[in-house]
Each structure stands twice: as C-alpha cells, then as structure tokens.
Design an enzyme around this catalytic site. Structure first.
Site, PDB file in Angstrom:
ATOM      1  N   CYS A   1     -26.235 -12.922 -20.371  1.00  0.00           N
ATOM      2  CA  CYS A   1     -25.821 -14.241 -19.875  1.00  0.00           C
ATOM      3  C   CYS A   1     -26.530 -14.624 -18.585  1.00  0.00           C
ATOM      4  CB  CYS A   1     -24.302 -14.295 -19.684  1.00  0.00           C
ATOM      5  SG  CYS A   1     -23.724 -13.433 -18.220  1.00  0.00           S
TER       6      CYS A   1
ATOM      7  N   CYS B   1     -18.849 -12.661 -19.657  1.00  0.00           N
ATOM      8  CA  CYS B   1     -20.178 -12.770 -20.254  1.00  0.00           C
ATOM      9  C   CYS B   1     -20.163 -13.744 -21.436  1.00  0.00           C
ATOM     10  CB  CYS B   1     -20.625 -11.384 -20.713  1.00  0.00           C
ATOM     11  SG  CYS B   1     -22.388 -11.241 -21.034  1.00  0.00           S
TER      12      CYS B   1
ATOM     13  N   CYS C   1     -23.128  -7.534 -18.459  1.00  0.00           N
ATOM     14  CA  CYS C   1     -21.835  -7.644 -17.776  1.00  0.00           C
ATOM     15  C   CYS C   1     -20.855  -6.623 -18.334  1.00  0.00           C
ATOM     16  CB  CYS C   1     -21.203  -9.017 -18.036  1.00  0.00           C
ATOM     17  SG  CYS C   1     -21.991 -10.384 -17.203  1.00  0.00           S
TER      18      CYS C   1
ATOM     19  N   CYS D   1     -27.634 -10.058 -15.673  1.00  0.00           N
ATOM     20  CA  CYS D   1     -27.130  -9.624 -16.980  1.00  0.00           C
ATOM     21  C   CYS D   1     -28.126 -10.039 -18.068  1.00  0.00           C
ATOM     22  CB  CYS D   1     -25.774 -10.255 -17.247  1.00  0.00           C
ATOM     23  SG  CYS D   1     -25.199 -10.055 -18.945  1.00  0.00           S
TER      24      CYS D   1
ATOM     25  N   GLY E   1       0.793  -1.230   0.000  1.00  0.00           N
ATOM     26  CA  GLY E   1       0.000   0.000   0.000  1.00  0.00           C
ATOM     27  C   GLY E   1       0.823   1.277   0.000  1.00  0.00           C
TER      28      GLY E   1
END
Ligand SMILES: Nc1ncnc2c1ncn2[C@@H]1O[C@H](COP(=O)(O)OP(=O)(O)O)[C@@H](O)[C@H]1O
Ligand SMILES: [Mg+2]
Lengths: 258, 312
Positions: free
Chosen positions: B260, B288, B282, B257, B48
């Site tokens: 899909c 997808c 998606c 979605c 970080g």
C-alpha cells in the site's frame, strides 16, 4: 573526626523468642571511626549488625543516626522508604558471601552502576566511566567491566561488592566477616585494600569478625561479645594488648597460639 | 482452540451441551464480571498499577489470551462492535477463535475496521489508525511484571513499585547498551505511566509505545495466568525509559509498505520464494487493505500490474 557521633546506640536488644540474640548494647560511633565486633560463633555479632543496619527490627532500644543535614533520626521510627534510601545511598553493606550482595547475572559495570541509576543518574557514558574508575580502585582490570561476577574469583567478587557499595560515597559501611570465605593470601590483599579505602574516604565502618587479626588491622575500637552481651569495649590496641576480661584474655591468647 | 462450534440456547438444559450449556452473556457469570470490573476500575484509578484479580478458567488454554478475554467479557455489551487482532492481523487462528467465541457467547457484531470497533482485543500490536475517544484497547499480557527478569521475588517487586525504586529497569537498559552498543530491547519496552508506575506494555513492538502516550482510548491489560489487570486511562502520559545519551527511538523502516506504499508504519517481512525474494508489508492488515481500497499502490503491486500489462 567531628565532635558529634554518627551513630548513637542505646540499650539495643534482640530476642528470638526466649533466646537472646544480643542484649542491652550501647555505644557511640564517631565519623571516620572503624569499630570491630568480635566474639565466637553464636555470640550475637550478626544479630547486632543486622539491627544496627535496620535489616532486623530490635526488640527494644533505639539507634540515632546523624543525617547529612546534621539532624539525628531514630532509625526505627523512619518509614521503610526512607530507610531504603539511606541503605542505598548513605550506607553500604558488605556481605560475607559476595553472591548475597551482588547481582550475579549482570555485568560488573552494571553491578557498580546500579546505585547510581537508583538515585537517578540517567547518563550511560557517565555511569560507565564511574564504574570503570571504581573497578580500578578495587584493583579489577577495567577490561572486565562487561563480565559477570560469575566469572570472577572469590577475592574479585568481594572487591566488586565493595566497589558497588562505595560508588555513592556512603558515610557508613557495615561488613559481616568480609574476608570470611577467602584464602589467607587473598584475605591479606583485601584487608589492605579495605584499610586504604576506609582511610582515603574517611569512612565510618562497623566490621563483624571472629578473626582478631582482622580487628587489629582494620579497627580503631572493638567490642567483644559473648552470649549476646558486650563484655569488653575499648581501643583496639588496648583490648588486644591488655585484655581485662578473662574471656578476652582467652580469645587473645588463643590467637597468639596459632 | 476449544471454543464450541454450536451456540446452545441459554437456559436450555440439554445433556448434549456440556461445556457452555448454562453460560451467561459473554460467558462469565455476573458476579465474576463485577469482580473483574472492580479490578478494572481500581486499575484505571491507579494508572500502571497491577491489580490482582481472581482469574477464572476460560474455555481456552493460557497463552491464548485468557486475561484479555476475561477483561473483554467483563466490559462487553450487546451494542459493542468487536475487533480482535494478533500481530496486527485479524485472520490468524488466535484472533479468529477469540472473535468467534464472543460472537457465540455475546452475539456481538464483529469488525476488522479499527475505526468501527468499540472494543479491540490485541496481542502484539496497536492499530496504525489512531484510536479515538470511546474506544477500548484490551491487551493480552503474558508477563505483567517489568521487574521480574532481575528480581524473581514477588514480595520484593511489589515493594519496589510501592517505593518507586526503579533503578533496576535502567540496569537492564545499561546491560543492553554494554552488550549491543545501543538499547536492543525492541518488544515489551518498559514505560513509565503518569510519572509514577513502571509498566510492561506487553509484547508489543516499541514502535507502538508512542501510540500509548496520551491516547484518547482507554487501554486495559489482562494477564490470565499471572492474575493481574492494569490500565492506562485516556490522555495519560506514557513515557519510554531511556538514557540521556541513548534516547528512546522507535524502529525505522527504510522503505514503504510493498502493498500500500504506507510509510511510518510497522512492517513485517514476508518471504516470497526460496531464492531470497522478500517484501515488507504492513503488519496491520486492516490498515493496509483500507489504503489499497482507497487506491494507494505499493511497489510490489505496481510491478505485478506492470508485469501483467507487459504479458498481455
Ligand atoms: N533467626 C534466628 N532465629 C532464632 N535464633 C537465632 C536467629 N539468628 C540467630 N539466632 C541465635 O542468636 C544467637 C546469636 O546469633 P548470631 O547473631 O548469628 O551470632 P554470630 O554472628 O556471633 O555467630 C545465637 O544463639 C543464634 O542461635
Ligand atoms: Mg555471624
């Protein structure tokens, strides 16, 4: 007042190259006591205040601060991390210009709440309630809580700065010309408020001012500075009513003239 | 993008080859790559923490992910398989250009399948398919400093990181709630890494924040213009900042979605016509398409299939 000083200042000096900022200053500050530092412009008041509050490193001398656990710590031997914690919890610093002490682009509520968040408060509702309570204590309408200080008058900004500093219940507050930029009528109201808060909270304070009326109203004790030196030091009433040094006599008589 | 369209033979000194005439494998010279790798190693050692590095000019403008490209160039080898996405898609101009760049200067294999890639360079998304050990996710970062919005001074923000003074991050979240009644930050939502440094996860939606937490993959972040590299090593805690009474939440989508039928994925709105018709699909196109190939059918495909049957 407790029987141990909160702050013990010994032989504090600050030089800017060859120039004297302040020279050989020693005093004790007691819990609950308000000390005024007065003197004409350039006499070293701000230099001294900045050294005491560790915003400036002195050239020589030391300052011992009595921590909440009762132990004295040498301020200039503390790590920067420890000093910064002290500055945002146990101390306050009120700048002459509120813009130097506030975040002008965040709301009044966040300005007051920042110190709480800095010490780990993570409850929004509680932070907001505390901020709201502090706004009313400094006589700002609580429905201004989401407004930015940009939209506030000078007097309101200064009161907000004070609330922002006091929210963590500090024991010591430094103020540099707190009424400096304000109109006379606004000054009077602010002084009243500060006087009330200081006595309600039992705060210790060191107030720099060139205005002897401010010293008279707020302080128990005062130090008169000239050319970086403390030339007179005593109870405020005594110094103002019976000044011993010719320079102090001049200062006092010049305010009586106006 | 200004990536060249011909691949010059390395070492060939023809006058016609200007830009990349003498390029090394993966474009950067070995010394530069070593410098970047040292920054990456340091970043991995201090999760970080933003490590400064001597960012180089790349043959593409800032804003095109030059930081991510330099990180990828420094770690990529001939055996690597590269995937590049932008907003979850492999076929946007930015993604196509960067992929073409590496195919040209490193001759690596490219893929659109998340599971097949060893290195995934991304702008804006973390793939839906859970990343595995051995994979590296390289983020393109525009503004690495999460404290910048309230503290413009670099000296001060560095000190705040060093002393773990992160109250300001909550000031920002406080302002959000005061103004919108809830934490309205949806992108670049700040996180705390390994219980220590607060980090900007780059402009990914907060939906993806939980995927960073204890990921098996190595996550590397490159900011070209700002000259910073930071990292989240595998299995590292990544916690989104919040308040006790306003806990962190990811975006919820109230439908699957349309193509899909996937749920619990990040959806993009697609406008279908000028009469207000729209669908949600998606954002991760590979995810997808893979699902569709496996026979999953969303509402939109189902209705078009029915329409077609009805018309016949
Ligand atoms: N940063 C600085 N560099 C050099 N000289 C300074 C600096 N700050 C203050 N001084 C000098 O130190 C003396 C005391 O200044 P200061 O503490 O600001 O006085 P006051 O607050 O009483 O007006 C003055 O002579 C001033 O010019
Ligand atoms: Mg001054």
């Amino acid at each position: 007042m407790s029987d141990m000083p909160l702050l013990k200042v010994r032989s504090l000096s600050k030089f800017y190259g060859n120039r004297i900022g302040c020279h050989d200053v020693s005093f004790d500050l007691w819990p609950g006591e308000v000390l005024a530092i007065v003197g004409e412009s350039g006499s070293g008041k701000t230099t001294l205040l900045n050294c005491l509050s560790t915003r400036l490193m002195p050239s020589t001398g030391d300052v011992q601060y009595r921590m909440r656990d009762g132990d004295y710590r040498d301020l200039f031997r503390m790590s920067e991390a420890e000093r910064r914690v002290l500055m945002r919890t146990d101390w306050g610093f009120v700048h002459q210009n509120p813009a130097d002490g506030l975040r002008m682009t965040v709301s009044a509520g966040a300005n007051v709440g920042e110190r709480l968040m800095a010490v780990g408060d993570r409850h929004y509702g509680r932070i907001r309630a505390t901020a709201s309570e502090w706004l009313s204590r400094v006589e700002i309408d609580t429905d201004r809580i989401d407004d930015q200080p940009r939209a506030f008058s000078g007097g309101m900004r200064q009161r907000l700065q004070i609330a922002r500093n006091l929210v963590t219940s500090p024991r010591l507050v430094f103020m540099d010309e707190p009424t400096g930029g304000l109109d006379v009528s606004v000054q009077a109201r602010l002084l009243d408020l500060v006087r009330g808060l200081v006595s309600d909270l039992g705060l210790s304070a060191i107030v720099v001012t060139h205005d002897l009326a401010v010293a008279r109203l707020l302080s128990h004790r005062m130090m008169v500075m000239k050319g970086g030196h403390v030339i007179e030091h005593g109870l405020t009433d005594r110094v103002l009513d019976d000044p011993r040094e010719p320079y102090t006599q001049l200062l006092v008589s010049s305010i009586l003239q106006v | 993008m200004s990536a060249p369209d011909t691949r010059p033979a390395p070492g060939q000194d023809s006058a016609g080859e200007t830009e990349l005439a003498a390029y090394n494998f993966a474009y950067l010279d070995e010394q530069t790559k070593r410098m970047i790798r040292r920054a990456i190693l340091k970043a991995i050692a201090i999760p970080g923490y933003q490590v400064p590095f001597a960012s180089r000019e790349m043959p593409m403008p800032y804003g095109w992910g030059t930081g991510g490209v330099q990180v990828t160039a420094a770690i990529i080898g001939p055996e690597d398989v590269l995937k590049v996405i932008d907003q979850g898609a492999d076929d946007t101009t930015n993604a196509v250009s960067i992929r073409a760049f590496f195919q040209k200067v490193a001759a690596v294999r490219a893929t659109t399948h998340t599971a097949d890639a060893t290195i995934i360079q991304t702008r804006h998304r973390i793939p839906e398919h859970t990343l595995q050990e051995g994979q590296v996710l390289v983020y393109q970062v525009p503004i690495p400093e999460p404290l910048r919005f309230l503290e413009p001074r670099e000296t001060e923000t560095r000190k705040m990181h060093a002393l773990e003074e992160y109250g300001l991050m909550h000031v920002k979240l406080y302002e959000d709630i005061a103004r919108h009644g809830r934490i309205a930050t949806t992108y670049a939502y700040p996180v705390k890494v390994h219980g220590r440094y607060v980090m900007d996860p780059s402009p990914t939606p907060k939906f993806d924040n939980p995927k960073m937490h204890r990921s098996e993959a190595l996550q590397l972040f490159g900011a070209g213009r700002e000259k910073r590299i930071y990292a989240v090593p595998p299995h590292t805690d990544v916690v989104s900042l919040d308040f006790e009474d306003h806990p962190f939440e990811v975006q919820q989508f109230d439908r699957p979605c349309a193509l899909c039928g996937a749920t619990h994925v990040y959806l993009d709105e697609v406008v279908l016509d000028d009469r207000g018709g729209r669908m949600f699909v998606c954002s991760d196109t590979d995810y997808c398409e893979t699902r569709q190939a496996e026979g999953h059918v969303g509402e939109m495909l189902a209705t078009t299939a029915t329409d077609r049957e009805a018309a016949e």
